[in-house]
Design an enzyme around this catalytic site. Structure first.
Site, PDB file in Angstrom:
ATOM      1  N   LYS A   1       0.874  -1.170   0.000  1.00 48.10           N
ATOM      2  CA  LYS A   1       0.000   0.000   0.000  1.00 48.10           C
ATOM      3  C   LYS A   1       0.915   1.225   0.000  1.00 48.10           C
ATOM      4  O   LYS A   1       1.630   1.484   0.965  1.00 48.10           O
ATOM      5  CB  LYS A   1      -0.919   0.024   1.219  1.00 48.10           C
ATOM      6  CG  LYS A   1      -1.850   1.240   1.204  1.00 48.10           C
ATOM      7  CD  LYS A   1      -2.689   1.340   2.473  1.00 48.10           C
ATOM      8  CE  LYS A   1      -3.542   2.609   2.434  1.00 48.10           C
ATOM      9  NZ  LYS A   1      -4.237   2.857   3.727  1.00 48.10           N
TER      10      LYS A   1
ATOM     11  N   GLY B   1      -8.605   8.732   9.467  1.00 46.63           N
ATOM     12  CA  GLY B   1      -8.986   8.743  10.873  1.00 46.63           C
ATOM     13  C   GLY B   1     -10.036   9.755  11.258  1.00 46.63           C
ATOM     14  O   GLY B   1     -10.373   9.881  12.436  1.00 46.63           O
TER      15      GLY B   1
ATOM     16  N   ALA C   1      -9.995   5.476   3.959  1.00 44.48           N
ATOM     17  CA  ALA C   1      -9.904   6.665   4.821  1.00 44.48           C
ATOM     18  C   ALA C   1     -11.231   7.394   4.952  1.00 44.48           C
ATOM     19  O   ALA C   1     -11.927   7.643   3.963  1.00 44.48           O
ATOM     20  CB  ALA C   1      -8.829   7.638   4.327  1.00 44.48           C
ATOM     21  N   GLY C   2     -11.567   7.713   6.188  1.00 40.61           N
ATOM     22  CA  GLY C   2     -12.765   8.499   6.471  1.00 40.61           C
ATOM     23  C   GLY C   2     -14.004   7.691   6.772  1.00 40.61           C
ATOM     24  O   GLY C   2     -15.011   8.238   7.224  1.00 40.61           O
TER      25      GLY C   2
ATOM     26  N   ASN D   1     -10.215   1.117   9.472  1.00 38.88           N
ATOM     27  CA  ASN D   1      -9.334   0.898  10.610  1.00 38.88           C
ATOM     28  C   ASN D   1      -9.869   1.590  11.863  1.00 38.88           C
ATOM     29  O   ASN D   1     -10.373   0.958  12.780  1.00 38.88           O
ATOM     30  CB  ASN D   1      -7.914   1.359  10.286  1.00 38.88           C
ATOM     31  CG  ASN D   1      -6.911   1.021  11.383  1.00 38.88           C
ATOM     32  OD1 ASN D   1      -5.748   1.389  11.312  1.00 38.88           O
ATOM     33  ND2 ASN D   1      -7.311   0.306  12.420  1.00 38.88           N
ATOM     34  N   THR D   2      -9.803   2.924  11.879  1.00 45.30           N
ATOM     35  CA  THR D   2     -10.145   3.680  13.081  1.00 45.30           C
ATOM     36  C   THR D   2     -11.531   3.351  13.617  1.00 45.30           C
ATOM     37  O   THR D   2     -11.714   3.165  14.825  1.00 45.30           O
ATOM     38  CB  THR D   2     -10.043   5.191  12.800  1.00 45.30           C
ATOM     39  OG1 THR D   2      -8.715   5.497  12.361  1.00 45.30           O
ATOM     40  CG2 THR D   2     -10.353   6.000  14.051  1.00 45.30           C
TER      41      THR D   2
END
Length: 256
Positions: free
Chosen positions: A95, A156, A182-183, A204-205
């Protein structure tokens, strides 16, 4: 079934390995998610002992490792990190992340394209994290990337798909997998991304920092499945402020 480069994936939910409170919680969350691909920041791996408590749980689950170059500020940094990752972890999957701004972690399009071109030539399977820029995504496709990973919102931030209109264009134009990265802060965000035709999402987050990461992993797993099923079924395109009765009585009443 989703095919990226030389591998097929049953799950369209990809998971990040950061921010978990423990390796045990991470491993249980990964197992619950059904994911088959996990990103791993190279800076978290001890290069002399890559089978540490971060890598081993992932390998024990038989998942595809996707080391990332998070922390790289230039193409040169990313290329150096990629070579280290291949040496230490024994994988050519990567990545590609280059974000020189520490506040918003927005990807550098120029350095990303430059690094991608070099890494593809060196035999890497490159999945670049990039802005939701349709032109850039097409250029990344042209240099040989295996997929593109445009952002929905800053890393995040959990803000959802702030770039939805551009994501739609990217998905429409792409001839390679599009992974929204992301987001994504809620299962509903994942559903939206999948409904518009994204091939996968990376989360992830939203999972790692949930009150119950294992339960949240299961919820995201189901959300991705439902969103994909809705896309494949064909969503109605009749969005309008004007009402349209599903069972109009006009002709029936006139016939009386």
């Amino acid at each position: 079934m989703l095919r990226i480069a030389d591998r097929d994936f049953h799950s369209r939910l990809f998971i990040g390995s950061g921010k978990y409170s423990s390796a045990d919680i991470m491993q249980k969350s990964l197992a619950a998610s059904g994911s088959e691909l996990v990103t791993l920041a190279l800076k978290r791996v001890e290069l002399e002992r890559p089978t540490d408590d971060i890598v081993t749980p992932i390998q024990n689950l038989g998942l595809q490792l996707l080391p990332n170059t998070s922390g790289a500020k230039t193409a040169q940094d990313a290329i150096f990190a990629a070579r280290l990752a291949r040496e230490a972890l024994g994988t050519h999957w990567l990545k590609l992340e280059i974000h020189p701004d520490p506040n918003y972690l927005l990807p550098d399009p120029i350095e990303t394209l430059k690094a991608a071109e070099t890494l593809v030539k060196e035999g890497f399977t490159v999945l670049p994290y990039c802005g939701a820029d349709p032109v850039l995504c097409k250029r990344l496709e042209e240099v040989g990337c295996a997929a593109v990973m445009p952002l929905g919102a800053p890393i995040g931030s959990n803000q959802g798909l702030l770039t939805r209109d551009f994501l739609r264009i990217i998905i429409e134009q792409a001839s390679l997998p599009v992974i929204v990265d992301a987001g994504i802060g809620a299962p509903s965000h994942a559903v939206e991304a999948m409904e518009m035709g994204a091939d996968a999402v990376l989360v992830n987050t939203a999972i790692a920092t949930a009150n119950d990461p294992v339960a949240m992993s299961k919820t995201f797993r189901d959300a991705v499945i439902v969103g994909r099923q809705a896309f494949e079924a064909g969503l109605s395109q009749n969005a309008s402020l004007k009402a349209s009765a599903s069972s109009p009585l006009t002709e029936f009443l006139e016939s009386l």
